[in-house]
Design a protein around this motif. Structure first.
Motif, short mmCIF file in Angstrom:
data_model
loop_
_atom_site.label_atom_id
_atom_site.label_comp_id
_atom_site.label_asym_id
_atom_site.label_seq_id
_atom_site.Cartn_x
_atom_site.Cartn_y
_atom_site.Cartn_z
N ASN A 94 -2.44 -14.48 0.34
CA ASN A 94 -3.63 -14.90 -0.33
C ASN A 94 -3.64 -14.72 -1.81
O ASN A 94 -3.46 -14.06 -2.50
N GLY A 107 -10.62 -15.05 -5.02
CA GLY A 107 -11.90 -16.00 -4.79
C GLY A 107 -11.37 -17.12 -3.77
O GLY A 107 -10.77 -17.23 -3.06
N LEU A 145 3.18 -20.43 11.99
CA LEU A 145 4.51 -20.13 11.43
C LEU A 145 5.61 -20.89 12.08
O LEU A 145 6.62 -21.14 11.54
C1 B12 Z 1 -5.20 -3.72 5.59
C2 B12 Z 1 -5.41 -4.13 4.47
C3 B12 Z 1 -5.26 -3.32 3.14
C4 B12 Z 1 -4.61 -2.09 3.28
C5 B12 Z 1 -2.90 -2.42 3.66
C6 B12 Z 1 -2.28 -1.43 4.12
C7 B12 Z 1 -0.88 -1.48 4.32
N1 B12 Z 1 0.01 -0.95 3.95
O1 B12 Z 1 -0.49 -2.71 4.83
C8 B12 Z 1 -4.93 -1.18 2.16
C9 B12 Z 1 -6.25 -0.35 2.29
C10 B12 Z 1 -3.99 -0.50 1.58
C11 B12 Z 1 -5.50 -2.43 1.18
C12 B12 Z 1 -5.32 -2.41 -0.24
C13 B12 Z 1 -5.89 -3.12 -1.16
N2 B12 Z 1 -6.43 -4.59 -0.66
CO1 B12 Z 1 -6.20 -5.19 1.04
N3 B12 Z 1 -6.58 -5.84 2.86
C14 B12 Z 1 -6.01 -5.50 3.97
C15 B12 Z 1 -6.75 -6.54 5.09
C16 B12 Z 1 -7.91 -5.93 5.54
C17 B12 Z 1 -5.65 -6.73 6.18
C18 B12 Z 1 -4.27 -7.29 5.71
C19 B12 Z 1 -3.40 -7.47 6.88
O2 B12 Z 1 -2.87 -6.68 7.28
N4 B12 Z 1 -3.60 -8.66 7.44
C20 B12 Z 1 -2.87 -8.90 8.79
C21 B12 Z 1 -1.60 -9.64 8.55
C22 B12 Z 1 -0.73 -10.19 9.71
O3 B12 Z 1 -1.84 -11.00 7.82
P1 B12 Z 1 -1.40 -11.36 6.26
O4 B12 Z 1 -1.15 -10.05 5.56
O5 B12 Z 1 -2.33 -12.32 5.68
O6 B12 Z 1 -0.18 -12.01 6.49
C23 B12 Z 1 0.08 -13.27 7.15
C24 B12 Z 1 -0.17 -14.40 6.33
O7 B12 Z 1 -0.63 -14.24 5.02
C25 B12 Z 1 0.99 -15.42 6.31
N5 B12 Z 1 1.99 -14.93 5.00
C26 B12 Z 1 1.93 -13.94 4.21
N6 B12 Z 1 3.00 -14.10 3.47
C27 B12 Z 1 3.53 -15.17 3.58
C28 B12 Z 1 4.71 -15.83 2.90
C29 B12 Z 1 5.06 -17.15 3.39
C30 B12 Z 1 6.45 -17.63 2.89
C31 B12 Z 1 4.46 -17.54 4.71
C32 B12 Z 1 5.26 -18.92 5.13
C33 B12 Z 1 3.48 -17.13 5.43
C34 B12 Z 1 3.01 -15.98 4.74
O8 B12 Z 1 1.76 -14.75 7.21
C35 B12 Z 1 1.49 -13.27 7.75
C36 B12 Z 1 1.81 -13.20 8.99
O9 B12 Z 1 0.92 -13.92 9.86
C37 B12 Z 1 -7.01 -7.69 4.25
C38 B12 Z 1 -7.92 -8.77 4.70
C39 B12 Z 1 -7.37 -9.64 5.80
N7 B12 Z 1 -8.10 -9.71 6.58
O10 B12 Z 1 -6.43 -10.19 5.47
C40 B12 Z 1 -7.27 -7.17 2.76
C41 B12 Z 1 -7.06 -7.87 1.49
C42 B12 Z 1 -5.59 -8.61 1.63
N8 B12 Z 1 -7.11 -6.81 0.68
C43 B12 Z 1 -7.55 -7.13 -0.58
C44 B12 Z 1 -7.57 -6.39 -1.56
C45 B12 Z 1 -8.31 -6.86 -2.80
C46 B12 Z 1 -6.73 -5.08 -1.63
C47 B12 Z 1 -6.90 -4.03 -2.90
C48 B12 Z 1 -6.79 -4.82 -4.47
C49 B12 Z 1 -8.37 -3.60 -2.94
C50 B12 Z 1 -8.50 -2.45 -4.04
N9 B12 Z 1 -9.32 -2.86 -4.73
O11 B12 Z 1 -8.05 -1.51 -4.29
C51 B12 Z 1 -5.67 -3.11 -2.39
C52 B12 Z 1 -4.59 -3.67 -3.07
C53 B12 Z 1 -3.37 -2.51 -2.85
C54 B12 Z 1 -2.06 -2.78 -3.16
N10 B12 Z 1 -1.51 -2.30 -4.38
O12 B12 Z 1 -1.44 -3.79 -2.72
C55 B12 Z 1 -8.12 -8.50 -0.57
C56 B12 Z 1 -7.19 -9.64 -1.26
C57 B12 Z 1 -8.23 -10.53 -1.87
C58 B12 Z 1 -7.48 -11.68 -2.35
N11 B12 Z 1 -6.01 -12.06 -2.52
O13 B12 Z 1 -8.10 -12.82 -3.03
C59 B12 Z 1 -8.22 -8.73 1.08
C60 B12 Z 1 -7.60 -10.24 1.61
C61 B12 Z 1 -9.79 -8.39 1.76
C62 B12 Z 1 -10.72 -9.13 0.99
N12 B12 Z 1 -11.20 -10.21 1.73
O14 B12 Z 1 -10.97 -9.04 -0.22
N13 B12 Z 1 -5.62 -3.60 1.84
#
Ligand code: B12
Length: 147
Positions: free
Chosen positions: A93, A97, A123
């Motif tokens: 992400n 926004g 992936l």
């Molecule tokens: C769980 C979660 C948390 C947990 C994290 C626990 C942990 N240690 O992992 C906690 C509660 C701590 C948390 C905190 C925060 N979070 Co959070 N969190 C989430 C949530 C619900 C799920 C993330 C997750 O595990 N997804 C599942 C995995 C499998 O997916 P993924 O991470 O996206 O990764 C995949 C892809 O992105 C891709 N990918 C990732 N990287 C790369 C790199 C390459 C090269 C490639 C090819 C692909 C790739 O492949 C991955 C595997 O499939 C998301 C919402 C969501 N549905 O995604 C919000 C989200 C990521 N969080 C968000 C936010 C804002 C925060 C906080 C800033 C909130 C706050 N105000 O405190 C904090 C940040 C803390 C910090 N310092 O990082 C926002 C980010 C918004 C943005 N980017 O615009 C999200 C999107 C929620 C939202 N809709 O607003 N969070």
């Protein structure tokens, strides 16, 4: 193809750990040697690890919305530290926004990332692109990492 080493990690102060574990598994299963630095990785930590291991690829993740700030200047820092030919992918992400994906991709490409991915990326297609990019890089093709 000779095994390629990749450095994997979540940049900045970002603690989202789940995607990172999935990427480690998927890329390892695809035959890459993955050095996973986990979460909260600084630019210099990726670079230190890449220099130490001779990695050909750096995979940067950013999930928490500060990607633009954390990722800025990374390509320049790589070049400064002697990594002229490393392939850098970024995904997650990347901005806060609802910025259209074309704009996000253009922005990060301008920063010097070779490829830019959204969270919904398939992936398997990333693995195919990566194999192609590594092949081109090894052949010295100018179209990849010409920095
Ligand atoms: C769980 C979660 C948390 C947990 C994290 C626990 C942990 N240690 O992992 C906690 C509660 C701590 C948390 C905190 C925060 N979070 Co959070 N969190 C989430 C949530 C619900 C799920 C993330 C997750 O595990 N997804 C599942 C995995 C499998 O997916 P993924 O991470 O996206 O990764 C995949 C892809 O992105 C891709 N990918 C990732 N990287 C790369 C790199 C390459 C090269 C490639 C090819 C692909 C790739 O492949 C991955 C595997 O499939 C998301 C919402 C969501 N549905 O995604 C919000 C989200 C990521 N969080 C968000 C936010 C804002 C925060 C906080 C800033 C909130 C706050 N105000 O405190 C904090 C940040 C803390 C910090 N310092 O990082 C926002 C980010 C918004 C943005 N980017 O615009 C999200 C999107 C929620 C939202 N809709 O607003 N969070």
């Amino acid at each position: 193809m000779k095994t390629a080493t990749m450095i994997l990690g979540v940049i900045g102060s970002d603690c989202h750990a789940v995607g990172n574990k999935i990427l480690e598994r998927v890329f390892s299963d695809a035959g890459f040697k993955v050095i996973n630095l986990g979460v909260m990785v600084s630019q210099d930590e990726y670079i230190d690890a890449a220099i130490e291991t001779g990695a050909e690829v750096i995979m940067v993740s950013s999930l928490y919305g500060h990607g633009e700030i954390d990722c800025q200047g990374f390509r320049e820092r790589c070049v400064e530290r002697g990594l002229h030919r490393v392939i850098i992918y970024v995904g997650g992400n990347l901005v806060i926004g609802k910025t259209p994906r074309e704009q996000v991709i253009a922005k990060f490409e301008q920063m010097g990332y070779d490829r830019v991915f959204m969270p919904d990326v398939d992936l398997e297609s990333v693995i195919e692109l990566l194999r192609e990019d590594i092949k081109k890089q090894r052949l010295g093709n100018e179209s990849i990492s010409k920095y």
